[in-house]
Scaffold this motif. Structure first.
Motif, PDB file in Angstrom:
ATOM      1  N   PHE A 112       0.847  -1.185   0.000  1.00 28.36           N
ATOM      2  CA  PHE A 112       0.000   0.000   0.000  1.00 28.36           C
ATOM      3  C   PHE A 112       0.892   1.247   0.000  1.00 28.36           C
ATOM      4  O   PHE A 112       1.975   1.236   0.604  1.00 28.36           O
ATOM      5  N   PRO A 113       0.457   2.331  -0.623  1.00 27.93           N
ATOM      6  CA  PRO A 113       1.185   3.595  -0.452  1.00 27.93           C
ATOM      7  C   PRO A 113       0.916   4.168   0.936  1.00 27.93           C
ATOM      8  O   PRO A 113      -0.101   3.860   1.569  1.00 27.93           O
ATOM      9  N   ILE A 114       1.817   5.000   1.399  1.00 25.83           N
ATOM     10  CA  ILE A 114       1.628   5.690   2.673  1.00 25.83           C
ATOM     11  C   ILE A 114       1.832   7.185   2.446  1.00 25.83           C
ATOM     12  O   ILE A 114       2.676   7.596   1.639  1.00 25.83           O
ATOM     13  N   LEU A 115       1.028   7.999   3.128  1.00 26.10           N
ATOM     14  CA  LEU A 115       1.027   9.447   2.920  1.00 26.10           C
ATOM     15  C   LEU A 115       1.092  10.140   4.265  1.00 26.10           C
ATOM     16  O   LEU A 115       0.365   9.775   5.198  1.00 26.10           O
ATOM     17  N   ALA A 116       1.963  11.131   4.378  1.00 24.66           N
ATOM     18  CA  ALA A 116       2.048  11.928   5.602  1.00 24.66           C
ATOM     19  C   ALA A 116       2.166  13.400   5.239  1.00 24.66           C
ATOM     20  O   ALA A 116       2.869  13.762   4.290  1.00 24.66           O
ATOM     21  N   THR A 117       1.461  14.225   5.999  1.00 21.56           N
ATOM     22  CA  THR A 117       1.588  15.678   5.878  1.00 21.56           C
ATOM     23  C   THR A 117       2.250  16.187   7.144  1.00 21.56           C
ATOM     24  O   THR A 117       1.761  15.943   8.258  1.00 21.56           O
ATOM     25  N   LEU A 118       3.375  16.866   6.975  1.00 22.42           N
ATOM     26  CA  LEU A 118       4.217  17.289   8.087  1.00 22.42           C
ATOM     27  C   LEU A 118       4.421  18.784   8.060  1.00 22.42           C
ATOM     28  O   LEU A 118       4.374  19.409   6.994  1.00 22.42           O
ATOM     29  N   CYS A 119       4.653  19.342   9.220  1.00 22.63           N
ATOM     30  CA  CYS A 119       4.878  20.785   9.313  1.00 22.63           C
ATOM     31  C   CYS A 119       6.195  21.037  10.041  1.00 22.63           C
ATOM     32  O   CYS A 119       6.431  20.468  11.118  1.00 22.63           O
ATOM     33  N   LEU A 120       7.055  21.848   9.446  1.00 23.60           N
ATOM     34  CA  LEU A 120       8.341  22.171  10.039  1.00 23.60           C
ATOM     35  C   LEU A 120       8.144  23.213  11.139  1.00 23.60           C
ATOM     36  O   LEU A 120       7.807  24.361  10.865  1.00 23.60           O
ATOM     37  N   ARG A 121       8.346  22.793  12.384  1.00 25.57           N
ATOM     38  CA  ARG A 121       8.148  23.668  13.544  1.00 25.57           C
ATOM     39  C   ARG A 121       9.296  23.469  14.532  1.00 25.57           C
ATOM     40  O   ARG A 121       9.133  22.830  15.575  1.00 25.57           O
ATOM     41  N   PRO A 122      10.489  23.991  14.213  1.00 23.14           N
ATOM     42  CA  PRO A 122      11.632  23.812  15.118  1.00 23.14           C
ATOM     43  C   PRO A 122      11.382  24.342  16.522  1.00 23.14           C
ATOM     44  O   PRO A 122      11.958  23.825  17.490  1.00 23.14           O
ATOM     45  N   SER A 123      10.522  25.342  16.659  1.00 27.00           N
ATOM     46  CA  SER A 123      10.249  25.909  17.977  1.00 27.00           C
ATOM     47  C   SER A 123       9.544  24.926  18.897  1.00 27.00           C
ATOM     48  O   SER A 123       9.514  25.121  20.117  1.00 27.00           O
ATOM     49  N   ARG A 124       8.987  23.862  18.341  1.00 29.08           N
ATOM     50  CA  ARG A 124       8.290  22.864  19.150  1.00 29.08           C
ATOM     51  C   ARG A 124       9.124  21.597  19.355  1.00 29.08           C
ATOM     52  O   ARG A 124       8.623  20.591  19.844  1.00 29.08           O
ATOM     53  N   ALA A 125      10.399  21.665  18.982  1.00 30.56           N
ATOM     54  CA  ALA A 125      11.252  20.482  19.084  1.00 30.56           C
ATOM     55  C   ALA A 125      11.338  19.970  20.513  1.00 30.56           C
ATOM     56  O   ALA A 125      11.421  18.755  20.751  1.00 30.56           O
ATOM     57  N   ASP A 126      11.311  20.884  21.488  1.00 32.79           N
ATOM     58  CA  ASP A 126      11.441  20.444  22.880  1.00 32.79           C
ATOM     59  C   ASP A 126      10.206  19.718  23.386  1.00 32.79           C
ATOM     60  O   ASP A 126      10.220  19.160  24.492  1.00 32.79           O
ATOM     61  N   GLU A 127       9.135  19.689  22.602  1.00 36.62           N
ATOM     62  CA  GLU A 127       7.953  18.920  22.970  1.00 36.62           C
ATOM     63  C   GLU A 127       8.133  17.429  22.680  1.00 36.62           C
ATOM     64  O   GLU A 127       7.317  16.607  23.096  1.00 36.62           O
ATOM     65  N   HIS A 128       9.189  17.106  21.952  1.00 36.77           N
ATOM     66  CA  HIS A 128       9.431  15.722  21.572  1.00 36.77           C
ATOM     67  C   HIS A 128      10.528  15.112  22.440  1.00 36.77           C
ATOM     68  O   HIS A 128      11.505  15.779  22.783  1.00 36.77           O
ATOM     69  N   ASP A 129      10.357  13.851  22.760  1.00 37.66           N
ATOM     70  CA  ASP A 129      11.363  13.103  23.493  1.00 37.66           C
ATOM     71  C   ASP A 129      12.115  12.234  22.494  1.00 37.66           C
ATOM     72  O   ASP A 129      11.777  11.065  22.268  1.00 37.66           O
ATOM     73  N   ALA A 130      13.123  12.807  21.866  1.00 39.89           N
ATOM     74  CA  ALA A 130      13.849  12.103  20.815  1.00 39.89           C
ATOM     75  C   ALA A 130      14.677  10.968  21.403  1.00 39.89           C
ATOM     76  O   ALA A 130      15.324  11.128  22.441  1.00 39.89           O
ATOM     77  N   PRO A 131      14.670   9.799  20.763  1.00 34.98           N
ATOM     78  CA  PRO A 131      15.492   8.685  21.254  1.00 34.98           C
ATOM     79  C   PRO A 131      16.972   9.000  21.095  1.00 34.98           C
ATOM     80  O   PRO A 131      17.365   9.786  20.226  1.00 34.98           O
TER      81      PRO A 131
END
Length: 354
Positions: free
Chosen positions: A311-330
Motif C-alpha cells: 500500500f502507499p503511505i502518505l504523511a503531511t508534516l509541518c516544520l516547527r523547530p520551535s516545538r522540538a522540545d515537545e518531543h522526546d527524541a530517542p
C-alpha cells in the motif's frame, strides 16, 4: 488430538518469539521479528482455548501462550492508540511550512500505473517517492507528473531497486548514492519549502533479508545505520522515507532511531501496515516516514491498494523547530553507537551477496 495440537502450537509461538531475540543476522531468524502482531493474536487464541486441552496440557498451553503475550505485547504496543504519540500534532496556520510526502513501492511487474497516478492526483502530495520503478514506470510517471511535479531525481533500474522522486518543491543539490551495495541506490536531497525553510530528505530501499536476496541482514542494517549516523552528525530538519524492508519494532529500526534521533509519527497512532496488500493477516509496516524532532504531524494515512503488493503511505508534516522540545527524541548510548559503527565497517569489508 486437540490437547497436544493446541499445546504444540502455543509452544511453537513461544519458540518463534524467543528465536527472534537471538543476536544473529541470519534472515530466517530476523524474519521472526516481523509477525509480532500475528504471533500475539495467535497466542491470545491459544490462551483462550487452553481450558479445552484439559490438565496437564492446559497448564502448559496457558503458560506458553501468556509468555508469548508478555514478550510480544510490549514490542507492538507503541504502535497502537494505547501509547502516547511520539510526534506531536501540528497546529493550523502554518501551511507554507508544511509538505505532504507519498511513498509507494510500485512492484516492478505491476502494470496499473494509472491507479497510482489516480491516487497521486486525488491526494496531491508535494513529494512523491516510488520504489521498484523501472523504465516502464518512469515513462508513465513522467507523462503524468512532469508538469505538476517538475523537480525530480530518477533512477530507473530493472533489478527491483529503481527509485524515483518527483517534487513540486525545489530540490537543492540532489544526488544519488550507492551507500553499501553497488546495485542499491538511495536518493539524498535538500528541499525548499514555500516558507523558504530547508529540510533534508533521504529515500532508501535496502535489500531485504530473504533466501533469494540476502542470507543475512548485515547490508540492510548497515545502510540504515549509516544514514542514521549521518543524521546524528548533521542535525538539520530531516525526513527518512522508503521501503526499509524492516518493521518498525525491529532491533535494527529501533537502533536506527536511537542513533539518528529520528521519530516515528506512527507511534501512538497505529501501525499503518503497508505489506502485504493481498493478505490481510500477513501485514506489517515495511514502508516508513521518519522525521526529526523539528516536525509536527498534520495527518498520516495508508492509501488504497493500486495493484502492488505494498500500500502507499502518505504523511503531511509541518516544520516547527520551535516545538522540538515537545518531543522526546530517542538517543543511543556509547555501546549502541559502537555497534552501529562496527556493523557499517563489517558490511563495507565483507564480500557482498550476488
Amino acid at each position: 488430538m486437540l490437547a497436544p495440537t493446541l499445546t504444540g502450537l502455543a509452544i511453537l509461538l513461544l519458540g518463534t518469539t524467543l528465536i527472534a531475540r537471538l543476536p544473529v543476522r541470519w534472515w530466517w531468524i530476523r524474519a521472526c521479528e516481523f509477525p509480532r502482531l500475528q504471533l500475539a493474536v495467535l497466542a491470545l487464541v491459544t490462551a483462550a482455548l487452553s481450558p479445552l486441552a484439559g490438565p496437564p496440557w492446559s497448564w502448559t498451553c496457558l503458560a506458553a501462550s501468556l509468555a508469548t503475550l508478555a514478550l510480544q505485547v510490549p514490542r507492538i504496543l507503541p504502535w497502537t492508540r494505547l501509547w502516547p504519540v511520539q510526534v506531536q500534532a501540528a497546529e493550523t496556520g502554518q501551511e507554507a511550512r508544511c509538505l505532504s510526502v507519498l511513498v509507494a513501492n510500485v512492484l516492478t511487474s505491476n502494470r496499473h500505473a494509472d491507479r497510482l497516478v489516480g491516487l497521486i492526483q486525488r491526494y496531491d502530495p508535494d513529494v512523491i517517492v516510488t520504489l521498484e520503478s523501472d523504465d516502464w514506470w518512469q515513462q508513465r510517471l513522467d507523462a503524468a507528473l512532469d508538469a505538476g511535479w517538475s523537480h525530480g531525481v530518477k533512477v530507473p533500474l530493472d533489478n527491483l531497486y529503481g527509485m524515483h522522486l518527483y517534487s513540486r518543491l525545489p530540490l537543492l543539490a540532489p544526488r544519488v548514492e550507492w551507500l553499501i551495495q553497488e546495485d542499491i541506490p538511495s536518493i539524498h536531497t535538500d528541499i525548499a519549502l514555500n516558507s523558504g525553510d530547508i529540510l533534508r530528505l533521504h529515500a532508501l530501499h535496502p535489500r531485504p533479508p530473504a533466501p533469494n536476496e540476502s542470507e543475512e541482514t548485515l547490508w540492510r542494517d548497515a545502510e540504515l545505520l549509516l544514514v542514521g549516523k549521518r543524521i546524528h552528525e548533521t542535525p538539520v530538519p530531516t525526513l527518512v522515507v522508503g521501503d526499509l524492508n524492516d518493521v518498525a519494532w525491529s532491533r535494527t529500526t529501533r537502533l536506527f532511531c536511537r542513533v539518528s534521533g529520528m521519530l516515528d509519527p506512527r507511534q501512538g497512532r497505529g501501525m499503518f501496515s503497508t505489506f502485504h496488500a493481498d493478505y490481510p493477516f500477513l501485514r506489517w509496516p515495511l514502508d516508513h516516514i521518519f522525521v526529526s524532532e523539528h516536525f509536527t504531524l498534520v495527518a498520516m494515512s495508508r492509501l488504497p491498494a493500486f495493484g502492488s503488493d505494498h500500500f502507499p503511505i502518505l504523511a503531511t508534516l509541518c516544520l516547527r523547530p520551535s516545538r522540538a522540545d515537545e518531543h522526546d527524541a530517542p538517543e543511543a548510548d556509547h555501546e549502541e553507537r559502537c555497534d552501529a559503527r562496527d556493523t557499517i565497517r563489517e558490511a563495507r569489508a565483507r564480500d557482498q551477496p550476488d
